[in-house]
Design a protein around this motif. Sequence first.
Motif, PDB file in Angstrom:
ATOM      1  N   TYR A 274       0.712  -1.106   0.026  1.00  0.00           N
ATOM      2  CA  TYR A 274      -0.017  -0.398   0.222  1.00  0.00           C
ATOM      3  C   TYR A 274       0.604   0.872  -0.151  1.00  0.00           C
ATOM      4  N   VAL A 275       0.763   1.934  -0.839  1.00  0.00           N
ATOM      5  CA  VAL A 275       1.535   3.384  -1.283  1.00  0.00           C
ATOM      6  C   VAL A 275       0.360   4.470  -0.506  1.00  0.00           C
ATOM      7  N   GLY A 276      -0.601   4.753  -0.845  1.00  0.00           N
ATOM      8  CA  GLY A 276      -1.760   5.763   0.078  1.00  0.00           C
ATOM      9  C   GLY A 276      -1.278   6.984  -1.204  1.00  0.00           C
ATOM     10  N   ASP A 277      -1.657   7.803  -1.327  1.00  0.00           N
ATOM     11  CA  ASP A 277      -1.849   9.060  -2.420  1.00  0.00           C
ATOM     12  C   ASP A 277      -0.150   8.958  -3.108  1.00  0.00           C
ATOM     13  N   ASN A 278       0.677   8.172  -2.633  1.00  0.00           N
ATOM     14  CA  ASN A 278       2.310   8.435  -4.075  1.00  0.00           C
ATOM     15  C   ASN A 278       1.612   7.229  -5.182  1.00  0.00           C
ATOM     16  N   PHE A 279       0.799   6.698  -5.084  1.00  0.00           N
ATOM     17  CA  PHE A 279       0.393   5.833  -6.150  1.00  0.00           C
ATOM     18  C   PHE A 279       0.961   6.596  -7.208  1.00  0.00           C
ATOM     19  N   VAL A 280       0.654   7.754  -7.894  1.00  0.00           N
ATOM     20  CA  VAL A 280       0.851   8.065  -9.498  1.00  0.00           C
ATOM     21  C   VAL A 280       1.981   7.698  -8.924  1.00  0.00           C
ATOM     22  N   SER A 281       2.718   8.875  -8.663  1.00  0.00           N
ATOM     23  CA  SER A 281       4.745   8.815  -8.650  1.00  0.00           C
ATOM     24  C   SER A 281       5.273   7.333  -8.414  1.00  0.00           C
ATOM     25  N   GLU A 282       4.862   6.746  -7.416  1.00  0.00           N
ATOM     26  CA  GLU A 282       5.428   5.042  -7.019  1.00  0.00           C
ATOM     27  C   GLU A 282       5.325   4.072  -8.959  1.00  0.00           C
ATOM     28  N   ALA A 283       3.907   4.365  -8.981  1.00  0.00           N
ATOM     29  CA  ALA A 283       4.133   4.008 -10.570  1.00  0.00           C
ATOM     30  C   ALA A 283       4.859   4.305 -11.600  1.00  0.00           C
ATOM     31  N   ARG A 284       4.919   5.122 -11.425  1.00  0.00           N
ATOM     32  CA  ARG A 284       5.260   5.726 -12.981  1.00  0.00           C
ATOM     33  C   ARG A 284       7.246   5.845 -12.984  1.00  0.00           C
ATOM     34  N   SER A 285       7.635   5.449 -11.245  1.00  0.00           N
ATOM     35  CA  SER A 285       9.018   5.245 -10.732  1.00  0.00           C
ATOM     36  C   SER A 285       9.638   3.448 -10.991  1.00  0.00           C
ATOM     37  N   ILE A 286       8.363   2.605 -11.113  1.00  0.00           N
ATOM     38  CA  ILE A 286       8.288   1.662 -10.871  1.00  0.00           C
ATOM     39  C   ILE A 286       8.607   1.359 -12.219  1.00  0.00           C
ATOM     40  N   HIS A 287       7.693   1.834 -13.581  1.00  0.00           N
ATOM     41  CA  HIS A 287       7.628   1.703 -15.087  1.00  0.00           C
ATOM     42  C   HIS A 287       8.776   2.130 -15.545  1.00  0.00           C
ATOM     43  N   TYR A 288       9.456   3.663 -15.042  1.00  0.00           N
ATOM     44  CA  TYR A 288      10.577   4.126 -15.652  1.00  0.00           C
ATOM     45  C   TYR A 288      11.788   4.115 -15.345  1.00  0.00           C
ATOM     46  N   ASP A 289      11.878   3.619 -14.129  1.00  0.00           N
ATOM     47  CA  ASP A 289      13.334   3.354 -13.621  1.00  0.00           C
ATOM     48  C   ASP A 289      14.027   1.630 -13.904  1.00  0.00           C
ATOM     49  N   LYS A 290      12.629   0.605 -13.406  1.00  0.00           N
ATOM     50  CA  LYS A 290      12.481  -0.277 -14.102  1.00  0.00           C
ATOM     51  C   LYS A 290      13.476  -1.589 -12.736  1.00  0.00           C
ATOM     52  N   LYS A 291      13.548  -0.415 -11.408  1.00  0.00           N
ATOM     53  CA  LYS A 291      14.232  -0.508 -10.063  1.00  0.00           C
ATOM     54  C   LYS A 291      12.799  -0.752  -9.071  1.00  0.00           C
ATOM     55  N   ASN A 292      13.178  -1.921  -7.910  1.00  0.00           N
ATOM     56  CA  ASN A 292      12.347  -1.927  -7.182  1.00  0.00           C
ATOM     57  C   ASN A 292      10.581  -1.865  -7.681  1.00  0.00           C
ATOM     58  N   VAL A 293      11.011  -3.221  -8.181  1.00  0.00           N
ATOM     59  CA  VAL A 293       9.907  -3.351  -9.147  1.00  0.00           C
ATOM     60  C   VAL A 293       8.774  -4.539  -8.242  1.00  0.00           C
ATOM     61  N   ARG A 294       7.347  -3.627  -8.349  1.00  0.00           N
ATOM     62  CA  ARG A 294       6.822  -5.029  -6.750  1.00  0.00           C
ATOM     63  C   ARG A 294       5.373  -4.730  -7.121  1.00  0.00           C
ATOM     64  N   SER A 295       4.212  -5.338  -6.433  1.00  0.00           N
ATOM     65  CA  SER A 295       2.627  -4.917  -7.116  1.00  0.00           C
ATOM     66  C   SER A 295       3.043  -3.801  -5.608  1.00  0.00           C
ATOM     67  N   ILE A 296       1.846  -2.678  -6.474  1.00  0.00           N
ATOM     68  CA  ILE A 296       1.664  -2.125  -5.362  1.00  0.00           C
ATOM     69  C   ILE A 296       0.064  -1.814  -5.669  1.00  0.00           C
ATOM     70  N   TYR A 297      -0.181  -0.958  -4.352  1.00  0.00           N
ATOM     71  CA  TYR A 297      -2.233  -0.450  -5.032  1.00  0.00           C
ATOM     72  C   TYR A 297      -1.572   1.051  -3.624  1.00  0.00           C
ATOM     73  N   GLY A 298      -3.133   1.657  -4.251  1.00  0.00           N
ATOM     74  CA  GLY A 298      -3.114   3.250  -3.210  1.00  0.00           C
ATOM     75  C   GLY A 298      -4.105   3.967  -4.157  1.00  0.00           C
ATOM     76  N   LYS A 299      -4.335   5.710  -4.069  1.00  0.00           N
ATOM     77  CA  LYS A 299      -5.009   5.977  -4.316  1.00  0.00           C
ATOM     78  C   LYS A 299      -5.018   7.043  -5.641  1.00  0.00           C
ATOM     79  N   ALA A 300      -5.616   6.867  -6.839  1.00  0.00           N
ATOM     80  CA  ALA A 300      -5.401   7.678  -7.741  1.00  0.00           C
ATOM     81  C   ALA A 300      -6.454   8.718  -8.469  1.00  0.00           C
ATOM     82  N   THR A 301      -6.809   9.163  -8.702  1.00  0.00           N
ATOM     83  CA  THR A 301      -8.119  10.410  -9.682  1.00  0.00           C
ATOM     84  C   THR A 301      -8.067   8.957 -11.170  1.00  0.00           C
ATOM     85  N   PRO A 302      -9.480   9.652 -11.451  1.00  0.00           N
ATOM     86  CA  PRO A 302      -9.701   8.882 -12.882  1.00  0.00           C
ATOM     87  C   PRO A 302      -8.230   9.935 -13.581  1.00  0.00           C
ATOM     88  N   GLU A 303      -8.426  11.035 -13.636  1.00  0.00           N
ATOM     89  CA  GLU A 303      -7.324  11.759 -14.828  1.00  0.00           C
ATOM     90  C   GLU A 303      -6.082  11.330 -14.154  1.00  0.00           C
TER      91      GLU A 303
END
Length: 140
Positions: free
Chosen positions: A88-117
């Motif tokens: 659970y990464v809470g409100d940091n979901f968007v930045s954590e998802a980008r970090s995992i996607h672009y940096d390919k470091k610390n790849v893991r499953s996460i969940y948290g909060k994001a607006t529809p936008e």
Amino acid sequence: MIKYHLKCECGVEFESWFSSSKEYERLEKKKMLSCQCGKSNNISKQLMAPQIASKKVDTKKNKQEEFYKTVNKKLRDLRDYVEKNAEYVGDNFVSEARSIHYDKKNVRSIYGKATPEQTEELLDEGIEVNTVPWIDKANN
């Protein structure tokens, strides 16, 4: 209140409501009941079936309740699965998802909060995310 199915000697059948069976008997005795034909006061009660709730309605309601219970259980099971298998990464979901996607470091499953936008932006960037209906654990 009581409803009776009535019949006039002219052959017309109709229903009428009375405050009680005694009230019907009082009005009948005084010949105060009349037919819509207007020709007769000779009215008699007809045999009526009691009104019983339909099993179809009950069955339909029970099926709908069972459906909602099943869906709620599956959504609670899904929540339990996500909570056990992702961080659970809470409100940091968007930045954590980008970090995992672009940096390919610390790849893991996460969940948290994001607006529809925000979710739409992540999808536009090619970042795979899913929106899950998050049912409250207290819901039955």
